[in-house]
Design an enzyme around this catalytic site. Sequence first.
Site, mmCIF file in Angstrom:
data_model
loop_
_atom_site.group_PDB
_atom_site.id
_atom_site.type_symbol
_atom_site.label_atom_id
_atom_site.label_comp_id
_atom_site.label_asym_id
_atom_site.label_seq_id
_atom_site.Cartn_x
_atom_site.Cartn_y
_atom_site.Cartn_z
ATOM 1 C CG ASP A 139 2.742 -3.790 3.762
ATOM 2 O OD1 ASP A 139 3.190 -4.798 3.196
ATOM 3 O OD2 ASP A 139 1.881 -3.839 4.671
ATOM 4 C CD GLU A 173 1.501 -10.176 3.028
ATOM 5 O OE1 GLU A 173 2.266 -10.317 4.002
ATOM 6 O OE2 GLU A 173 0.702 -9.210 2.949
ATOM 7 C CD GLU A 174 -1.258 -6.473 3.229
ATOM 8 O OE1 GLU A 174 -1.525 -6.949 4.357
ATOM 9 O OE2 GLU A 174 -0.305 -5.701 3.034
ATOM 10 C CG ASP A 202 6.047 -7.720 3.389
ATOM 11 O OD1 ASP A 202 5.711 -6.571 3.046
ATOM 12 O OD2 ASP A 202 5.232 -8.556 3.831
ATOM 13 C CG HIS A 281 -1.736 -2.568 6.981
ATOM 14 N ND1 HIS A 281 -2.173 -3.711 7.614
ATOM 15 C CD2 HIS A 281 -0.860 -2.988 6.020
ATOM 16 C CE1 HIS A 281 -1.588 -4.762 7.069
ATOM 17 N NE2 HIS A 281 -0.787 -4.348 6.096
#
Length: 312
Positions: A139, A173-174, A202, A281
């Site tokens: 990711d 993006e995060e 993604d 994450h």
Amino acid sequence: MRVRKLAYAGAAATLTAVLALTGATYADAAPITAVAAPIAVAPPVISADASMAHLQKLMDFARASNNTRKIGSTGFTSTVTYIKQQLDALGWKTTVQNFTTGGKAAANVVAEWPYGDAAHVVMAGAHSDSVAAGPGINDDGSGVAALLANAAAISQAKLVPAKRIRFGFWGAEEQGDVGSTYYVSHLASGEPKKIDAYLNFDMIGNKPENGRTVGWSLYTEGQSNGLNAPFQTYFTSQGITVNPSLDTDDRSDHAAFKRAGVKVTGVSSVRSLNALGACYHKACDDLTDVSATSMALGSNAIAAAVWSLSGA
């Protein structure tokens, strides 16, 4: 993915025959020559090694930056520099858009293959940043690596498509799709209407977990606008049944394009947003968190769609 809180230059007959019979890459192909009528060219088969080599580089950047490629870190800066260098060397026309969000510097890299009708653009994108907690190899290093492998295939093919091909590598993006939103909001008047399709990638490197196979999904938006068709054709050819309606809740970079009226879809190697993977994450989203098989499938799915939609 963030948490929400040439068409008409043609190819030589020999090249077409080789592609049709073997699906070989273009590395040793003869130069493209003009012919009397256009010849449809199939995309080359992209090996897993092509994308995995890029993922190794991204992992190296993260290791040198406290195991992260978050915006504002050297890991992110190195990622942006690497993306641009790779694309420049392949003959793509690149632009770096620098911006600041939350007091931290970030950047987009936008790359255009300089052939095809600029009034009709097929665009594909992936985000180049990670969360602070980990290196972000799935990711979304997976999307970045697959797009770079596709950029090389297009360059090696000396492709002249009917439509212009453009790739976007989005920063932040995060933080809430900041980079893609910045890009769309800074397009000149009328430019969004020239983008016929935006394809988002993604998390396409998921590995099988708990004895289950990887669950490939297509974004639900693509069902109604026809953009899912080339992906479905590709995955069917590989004997894979996909979920044709992943509801992303607009949690990635396609959302900015969708709001601007651009037709969008995307591919992800997850069954649903409730099955994002054990290392999602986290610090363990490293090279051990991706599958070479998934990377090969994802890279070739991109090629199938980009070549088809651009009129290659």
